[in-house]
Write an enzyme that holds these catalytic residues in place. Sequence first.
Site, PDB file in Angstrom:
ATOM      1  N   VAL A  69      32.953  44.087  32.651  1.00  0.00           N
ATOM      2  CA  VAL A  69      33.731  45.313  32.515  1.00  0.00           C
ATOM      3  C   VAL A  69      33.132  46.396  33.405  1.00  0.00           C
ATOM      4  CG1 VAL A  69      34.516  47.062  30.880  1.00  0.00           C
ATOM      5  CG2 VAL A  69      34.339  44.680  30.170  1.00  0.00           C
ATOM      6  N   ASP A 123      39.519  35.960  46.732  1.00  0.00           N
ATOM      7  CA  ASP A 123      40.228  36.618  45.630  1.00  0.00           C
ATOM      8  C   ASP A 123      40.849  37.930  46.094  1.00  0.00           C
ATOM      9  OD1 ASP A 123      41.185  36.631  43.053  1.00  0.00           O
ATOM     10  OD2 ASP A 123      39.389  37.535  42.170  1.00  0.00           O
TER      11      ASP A 123
END
Length: 794
Positions: free
Chosen positions: A497, A619
Site C-alpha cells: 500500500v 506492467d
Amino acid sequence: MTLPISGAGAVIVAAVISLITSVLLPFSHALGSSATTLAVAYGANITICGIVASQPIQRIQCWSENQLAPIPISPNASFNSIAGGVNGFTGVETGGFSLLFWNSSFQPKRLFFSYSTLLTTVTMGDTQICGLTNGTQNVKCWRDDSNLAKQPNGSSQFMSISSGSGFSCGILKSSNRVICWGNNRDIASAIQSGFGNITVVNIFAGGKHACGMNSTGFLICKGDNENGQLDIPSNFAYEYNGLALGVNHTCGILRMNYTVVCWGGNGEFSMNLTKGLSFESIVAGLDFTCGLTSGNFSVICWGPGWSSNMYPSGTELPLPMILPGPCVQNVCDCGVYPQSKTLCSGNGNICRPCDFSVGVAPPPSPPVFIMVPSSPSKGLRKGLLAFVIVGSVGAIAGICTVVYCLWTGVCFGKKKIHNSVQPTISTNNVAQQCYSSGQVSRSSTLRRQGSRLMRRQRSGTSSIHGDRAEEFQFSELVAATDNFSLKNKIGAGSFGVVYKGKLADGREVAIKRGEMSPKMKKFLEKERAFESELTFLSRLHHKHLVRLVGYCEEMDERLLVYEFMKNGALYDHLHDKNNVEKSSSVVNSWKMRIKIALDAARGIEYLHNYAVPPIIHRDIKSSNILIDANWIARVSDFGLSLMWPETDARFSQPMRAAGTVGYIDPEYYGLNVLTAKSDVYGLGVVLLELLTGKRALFKTSENGDMPMSVVDFAVPAIMVGELNKILDPRVGLPELREAEGVELVAYTAMHCVHLEGKHRPTMTDIVSNLERALAACDVSHDSISSSPDSIKSD
C-alpha cells in the site's frame, strides 16, 4: 612438522578445519584474477581500467593509449570487481546479479543477469570468461563468440578460479586439488598434471602457466617454462601476497614489504623503476605489468611490452585514485582496511586481508593434522592453540547461522519477481538469466592478474541498493504517515500500500509499505518485489521515471520512499468516480493527453534503448503512469521489471507471463515469449484509454456482466475511419488543428496492440509519432500527415 591430534580434540579440530575450508577460505583469499579493482585489456590498443575510489558510485574509468584523458565507462553504476583480456574487459556489478562486458570501443553488453544466482568473482582468459557463484560456488563460463563455453562439471564446487591463454584453472573445494579446462586442452592438462595431488589454497594463471600457494605456504608454478617464468627467484613460506602472470613472465608482491619482484621474460624486466615502491595489487599484460601503488593508489606500468610514449614505464597514468579492494556491505572477518570509509565514500567497507601464515589444508583421511612450517616456535604453537579455540567459536557461530537460515528461510530467497496490484496474471518466472555475446578477438596471449589481498571478497552478498538511495529508520516513516493512517493512503503498488507522508525535513513523499502477512510465501514475494524495484530505481535517473528517495529495511518491514506525485495517477484522472464528471480537468484536453502519452513513451524508450542493460517494465498501465506538480508524467512501479538482452531476441528459457489483465501482451501470455514489444502493447492500451476514456476492461449494457476490452472496442472503429465515435466525450471532438494529432495517436495505438509483436512499432517510433501528434496541436492542418503508413514496425 605435523602435530597429530586425537580423541575429542580431533573431532573439534576436524569441525574447525571443515568450517574454515568451506567458509573462511572461499571468502577470504584473493583468487587469481578475481575480485580485483584493476584490469588490463589489450589487442589493438592497451587499455588500463580501474574502479574509482572516494566516490559515492564505485564506477569504472579507463585509460587507453589512444586517448589523452580518462574514459568514464557506462553504465554509471557500482562494480565490485573487473577482469581484462584481449580487446575488452568484464565487470561484476555490486551485488553480483549482473555481469557486463565492454569491447575495445567501450560498448557494454550484458553477459549474465540473475537475482537468484549471484556472482562473487570473475576471471577472463582469451575469449573465455568464467565466474564463481555464491552459495554453490559453481563455475559459470561464457564465450564472447559462442555460447558453448568450455567449463568443468556443473556439480563441481570451487574455492577459486583463474584464467590463462585459452584455459582456466580452479581449486576444488572438496580436496584443494587443481583442475583445469578450456579450449587449450594441452596446456590445461599439463598444468593440472603438474600440480597432481598437491593441495593449494589459491591459484593464479596467465599465458601458459599457473602458480599457487600450497598448504604450507610455498609458491608452486607449473606449465610452460620457455622464458623462465616458472623459475621463482626465492621461495620462503608465505613469501608472496599476490601474483600477476603474463605470457612469458611472472611478478609477485613480497609479503615482507609489498614491493614487487619479477622473473622470466628473458631477464628483460628491470625492477629499478619500481624500487622502493609498495603495491596493493598487480596485473599483467602480454609482457608488461601494472600495479596499484600503496602511497596514493595511483597506477604505474613497466616492462618491455609497455609502449606508451606519453607515459613511459614507471610514470603514473592519468587515472583517479583506484580502490585497493571491493567495497562490500558484509562484516569483514579480519578487520577493515585503513581509510575504508573514505575510499568507499560511506558505501560499505574494504576488508583487510586475512593473515594465513598458518596454512590449513583439509585432510585426505583421519587422523586430522594441522599443517605448519617446519620447526614451529613456542609462540607459533600458542598462536595455533588460539587459532583452534577461536575457530571452535567460529564453528559454533557458523552452525547457528546455518540453523537460522534454515529456520527463517532468508537464505533461499530466489529473487523471483512478485506481480502487480490490480487484477493481475500471476507470475512464476523461471528464467532470470540471459546470455549474450560480445565481440572480442581471439588470441593465444593473455594477461593475468593477482592481488595482495589473496582472497575472494564476499561480494555476492553485498547490498545491491546502497549506492544512491537514502536509508530511513522505520520510526521516521511511521511518524511521516501518522502511523500509516487510512487518511494518508493514496494507492497500491507491486508489493503493498502507498501512503502520503511528510518527512521531518519537510519533504513530501510517497511511501510504499510491503503488505504484512504471517505466511512465509507472502513475505518472500514482498521481499522479491521490494528488491526488484529498489535495484532498478536506485540506478535509473530520468525525467520521465519516478524518482526513488530511499528505503527502509528493518525486521519484516520493507518500505520504499518516492518523491510525491502531486497530481496522482493517470488512471485516477481517467477513471476515478470523483474525476469522471470533471469536464474542466486539466487532463480533459487533447493536447494534455497527448503530452502525457509522450512523457510516458519517453520514459519507456529510455528503459528499452538507453538503460544498460536494457529493461522490460512488464506492467505498463495507466495506474503506473504518475503525474507530478508540473503535469509531467512519469513511469512508476518496477516490481515486475526484468533486464533483457540488447537485441530483441526471445528469451532462451521459459518465462511464465506476468502483468495486469487488460494490458498484458497476448503473445506473451499465450506463448510465454517476452520481448520489448510486450511493453509496447501495454502502452498501446494506455493510448486507447486516453482516446476513449474507457478502462482497459469495462462492462457494457450489451455484454451484460461480461467485460469488454478497450482494444476490442476501439480498434475496429479506428480501422474503418470512425474515430469520432469512440473519442472521450469529456474532451469532445478535436479542433481542426488537433484532429490530425489525435488521428495519429489512434493509428499508433492500433499498431501497438497488434496481436504479433513483430508487427508492433518500437518505442523510438512511438515517441517520434507522438512528438508529431503533439506538434500538430499547435500548427496548421497541412503540416503533418497522419497516414497509417507513417507507423513503423519491425
